[in-house]
Design a protein around this motif. Structure first.
Motif, PDB file in Angstrom:
ATOM      1  N   ALA A  70      42.821  28.783  39.717  1.00 49.83           N
ATOM      2  CA  ALA A  70      43.581  29.982  39.379  1.00 49.83           C
ATOM      3  C   ALA A  70      42.894  30.756  38.257  1.00 49.83           C
ATOM      4  O   ALA A  70      42.818  31.996  38.295  1.00 49.83           O
ATOM      5  CB  ALA A  70      44.995  29.594  38.967  1.00 49.83           C
ATOM      6  N   PHE A  71      42.372  30.032  37.261  1.00 50.05           N
ATOM      7  CA  PHE A  71      41.654  30.688  36.171  1.00 50.05           C
ATOM      8  C   PHE A  71      40.403  31.390  36.701  1.00 50.05           C
ATOM      9  O   PHE A  71      40.119  32.539  36.349  1.00 50.05           O
ATOM     10  CB  PHE A  71      41.278  29.659  35.098  1.00 50.05           C
ATOM     11  CG  PHE A  71      40.507  30.249  33.956  1.00 50.05           C
ATOM     12  CD1 PHE A  71      41.140  31.031  33.011  1.00 50.05           C
ATOM     13  CD2 PHE A  71      39.143  30.037  33.844  1.00 50.05           C
ATOM     14  CE1 PHE A  71      40.423  31.577  31.962  1.00 50.05           C
ATOM     15  CE2 PHE A  71      38.424  30.587  32.806  1.00 50.05           C
ATOM     16  CZ  PHE A  71      39.065  31.352  31.856  1.00 50.05           C
ATOM     17  N   GLY A  72      39.668  30.698  37.581  1.00 50.52           N
ATOM     18  CA  GLY A  72      38.467  31.299  38.160  1.00 50.52           C
ATOM     19  C   GLY A  72      38.800  32.535  38.975  1.00 50.52           C
ATOM     20  O   GLY A  72      38.088  33.549  38.924  1.00 50.52           O
ATOM     21  N   TYR A  73      39.886  32.479  39.735  1.00 47.88           N
ATOM     22  CA  TYR A  73      40.322  33.626  40.522  1.00 47.88           C
ATOM     23  C   TYR A  73      40.679  34.793  39.599  1.00 47.88           C
ATOM     24  O   TYR A  73      40.299  35.938  39.852  1.00 47.88           O
ATOM     25  CB  TYR A  73      41.522  33.233  41.391  1.00 47.88           C
ATOM     26  CG  TYR A  73      42.065  34.371  42.209  1.00 47.88           C
ATOM     27  CD1 TYR A  73      41.413  34.802  43.357  1.00 47.88           C
ATOM     28  CD2 TYR A  73      43.240  35.010  41.833  1.00 47.88           C
ATOM     29  CE1 TYR A  73      41.915  35.841  44.103  1.00 47.88           C
ATOM     30  CE2 TYR A  73      43.752  36.052  42.573  1.00 47.88           C
ATOM     31  CZ  TYR A  73      43.077  36.474  43.723  1.00 47.88           C
ATOM     32  OH  TYR A  73      43.584  37.506  44.449  1.00 47.88           O
ATOM     33  N   GLY A  74      41.390  34.468  38.529  1.00 44.96           N
ATOM     34  CA  GLY A  74      41.765  35.516  37.576  1.00 44.96           C
ATOM     35  C   GLY A  74      40.544  36.140  36.922  1.00 44.96           C
ATOM     36  O   GLY A  74      40.476  37.364  36.753  1.00 44.96           O
ATOM     37  N   VAL A  75      39.570  35.304  36.581  1.00 42.61           N
ATOM     38  CA  VAL A  75      38.342  35.829  35.944  1.00 42.61           C
ATOM     39  C   VAL A  75      37.592  36.708  36.935  1.00 42.61           C
ATOM     40  O   VAL A  75      37.121  37.791  36.576  1.00 42.61           O
ATOM     41  CB  VAL A  75      37.462  34.658  35.445  1.00 42.61           C
ATOM     42  CG1 VAL A  75      36.077  35.139  35.068  1.00 42.61           C
ATOM     43  CG2 VAL A  75      38.130  33.967  34.264  1.00 42.61           C
ATOM     44  N   ARG A  76      37.488  36.271  38.194  1.00 42.11           N
ATOM     45  CA  ARG A  76      36.801  37.088  39.200  1.00 42.11           C
ATOM     46  C   ARG A  76      37.498  38.432  39.391  1.00 42.11           C
ATOM     47  O   ARG A  76      36.848  39.472  39.498  1.00 42.11           O
ATOM     48  CB  ARG A  76      36.747  36.353  40.543  1.00 42.11           C
ATOM     49  CG  ARG A  76      35.525  35.475  40.653  1.00 42.11           C
ATOM     50  CD  ARG A  76      35.402  34.870  42.031  1.00 42.11           C
ATOM     51  NE  ARG A  76      36.396  33.789  42.100  1.00 42.11           N
ATOM     52  CZ  ARG A  76      37.130  33.479  43.146  1.00 42.11           C
ATOM     53  NH1 ARG A  76      36.980  34.145  44.255  1.00 42.11           N
ATOM     54  NH2 ARG A  76      38.003  32.506  43.102  1.00 42.11           N
ATOM     55  N   GLY A 128      35.898  41.958  38.462  1.00 46.52           N
ATOM     56  CA  GLY A 128      35.805  42.934  39.546  1.00 46.52           C
ATOM     57  C   GLY A 128      36.426  44.253  39.152  1.00 46.52           C
ATOM     58  O   GLY A 128      35.934  45.312  39.485  1.00 46.52           O
ATOM     59  N   ARG A 129      37.510  44.232  38.430  1.00 46.99           N
ATOM     60  CA  ARG A 129      38.167  45.461  37.972  1.00 46.99           C
ATOM     61  C   ARG A 129      37.366  46.131  36.873  1.00 46.99           C
ATOM     62  O   ARG A 129      37.331  47.352  36.789  1.00 46.99           O
ATOM     63  CB  ARG A 129      39.560  45.154  37.450  1.00 46.99           C
ATOM     64  CG  ARG A 129      40.515  44.821  38.544  1.00 46.99           C
ATOM     65  CD  ARG A 129      41.900  44.699  38.012  1.00 46.99           C
ATOM     66  NE  ARG A 129      42.731  44.057  39.006  1.00 46.99           N
ATOM     67  CZ  ARG A 129      43.751  43.298  38.739  1.00 46.99           C
ATOM     68  NH1 ARG A 129      44.091  43.089  37.492  1.00 46.99           N
ATOM     69  NH2 ARG A 129      44.441  42.757  39.689  1.00 46.99           N
ATOM     70  N   ALA A 130      36.756  45.331  36.020  1.00 50.51           N
ATOM     71  CA  ALA A 130      35.976  45.912  34.923  1.00 50.51           C
ATOM     72  C   ALA A 130      34.788  46.670  35.473  1.00 50.51           C
ATOM     73  O   ALA A 130      34.348  47.645  34.893  1.00 50.51           O
ATOM     74  CB  ALA A 130      35.517  44.815  33.965  1.00 50.51           C
ATOM     75  N   GLY A 131      34.266  46.280  36.634  1.00 50.56           N
ATOM     76  CA  GLY A 131      33.116  46.965  37.229  1.00 50.56           C
ATOM     77  C   GLY A 131      33.488  48.291  37.866  1.00 50.56           C
ATOM     78  O   GLY A 131      32.650  49.132  38.091  1.00 50.56           O
ATOM     79  N   ASP A 132      34.765  48.569  38.168  1.00 46.54           N
ATOM     80  CA  ASP A 132      35.176  49.804  38.814  1.00 46.54           C
ATOM     81  C   ASP A 132      35.034  51.001  37.866  1.00 46.54           C
ATOM     82  O   ASP A 132      34.630  52.071  38.268  1.00 46.54           O
ATOM     83  CB  ASP A 132      36.644  49.728  39.277  1.00 46.54           C
ATOM     84  CG  ASP A 132      36.779  48.880  40.535  1.00 46.54           C
ATOM     85  OD1 ASP A 132      35.741  48.626  41.179  1.00 46.54           O
ATOM     86  OD2 ASP A 132      37.911  48.478  40.849  1.00 46.54           O
ATOM     87  N   GLY A 165      49.368  45.687  34.636  1.00 52.78           N
ATOM     88  CA  GLY A 165      48.584  44.665  35.312  1.00 52.78           C
ATOM     89  C   GLY A 165      48.199  44.997  36.738  1.00 52.78           C
ATOM     90  O   GLY A 165      47.721  44.146  37.455  1.00 52.78           O
ATOM     91  N   ARG A 166      48.391  46.243  37.176  1.00 51.70           N
ATOM     92  CA  ARG A 166      48.038  46.595  38.555  1.00 51.70           C
ATOM     93  C   ARG A 166      47.101  47.794  38.550  1.00 51.70           C
ATOM     94  O   ARG A 166      47.202  48.674  37.708  1.00 51.70           O
ATOM     95  CB  ARG A 166      49.278  46.983  39.349  1.00 51.70           C
ATOM     96  CG  ARG A 166      50.207  45.840  39.584  1.00 51.70           C
ATOM     97  CD  ARG A 166      51.295  46.246  40.515  1.00 51.70           C
ATOM     98  NE  ARG A 166      52.242  45.166  40.691  1.00 51.70           N
ATOM     99  CZ  ARG A 166      53.294  45.240  41.431  1.00 51.70           C
ATOM    100  NH1 ARG A 166      53.575  46.362  42.075  1.00 51.70           N
ATOM    101  NH2 ARG A 166      54.105  44.227  41.555  1.00 51.70           N
ATOM    102  N   THR A 167      46.254  47.830  39.524  1.00 52.91           N
ATOM    103  CA  THR A 167      45.388  48.988  39.719  1.00 52.91           C
ATOM    104  C   THR A 167      46.079  49.912  40.701  1.00 52.91           C
ATOM    105  O   THR A 167      46.467  49.495  41.787  1.00 52.91           O
ATOM    106  CB  THR A 167      44.028  48.563  40.286  1.00 52.91           C
ATOM    107  OG1 THR A 167      43.448  47.608  39.413  1.00 52.91           O
ATOM    108  CG2 THR A 167      43.110  49.748  40.452  1.00 52.91           C
ATOM    109  N   VAL A 168      46.242  51.159  40.300  1.00 54.11           N
ATOM    110  CA  VAL A 168      46.911  52.124  41.156  1.00 54.11           C
ATOM    111  C   VAL A 168      45.879  52.699  42.094  1.00 54.11           C
ATOM    112  O   VAL A 168      44.788  53.060  41.670  1.00 54.11           O
ATOM    113  CB  VAL A 168      47.559  53.245  40.323  1.00 54.11           C
ATOM    114  CG1 VAL A 168      48.238  54.277  41.203  1.00 54.11           C
ATOM    115  CG2 VAL A 168      48.540  52.656  39.324  1.00 54.11           C
TER     116      VAL A 168
END
Length: 137
Positions: A102-108, A112-116, A124-127
């Motif tokens: 779960a931690f690894g999934y959260g980090v990924r 992934g969001r930081a790269g956008d 906590g959601r991307t619109v």
């Protein structure tokens, strides 16, 4: 010849025929008994080896069944040991591995969001981009 003599001759002939008939029946009965005695002797002669073979086969089958029983008990023991090992591994490593996954999934997801770059984050959601334009305007 008198009537008594004729009756005596008829009775004698009748008795001769009856004795002859009984003799034939007794001869046939004797032949049947001889054939039956020979048949019983032959059956006994053949049945004794067959019974010995059947006894050996039953003993062999019993030996094989004992071996199968031993193998089945060993398999049952191995199965119970594998079940105990599985539950031990699941209780020992299951919780921590789920947490690490779960931690690894959260980090990924976070990476992934930081790269956008232009992703708008609301609670906590991307619109999606189509909704982002409506909120800006």
């Amino acid at each position: 010849m008198t009537g008594g003599e004729v009756a005596g001759i008829l009775v004698a002939v009748f008795w001769a025929i009856l004795v002859s008939f009984l003799a034939v029946v007794l001869v046939r009965l004797a032949q049947t008994l001889r054939a039956t005695t020979k048949l019983v002797a032959d059956v006994t002669e053949q049945a004794v080896p067959l019974l010995a073979d059947a006894s050996a086969t039953v003993r062999s089958a019993q030996t094989q069944l004992d071996r199968v029983d031993a193998i089945a008990s060993d398999v049952q023991e191995v199965t119970s040991n594998a079940s105990a090992l599985s539950s031990t591994v699941a209780s020992t490593f299951g919780g921590p591995l789920v947490k690490v996954a779960a931690f690894g999934y959260g980090v990924r997801k976070a990476l992934g969001r930081a790269g956008d770059g232009d992703g708008t984050v609301i609670v906590g959601r991307t619109v999606p981009s189509s909704r982002r334009r409506k909120q800006k305007g």
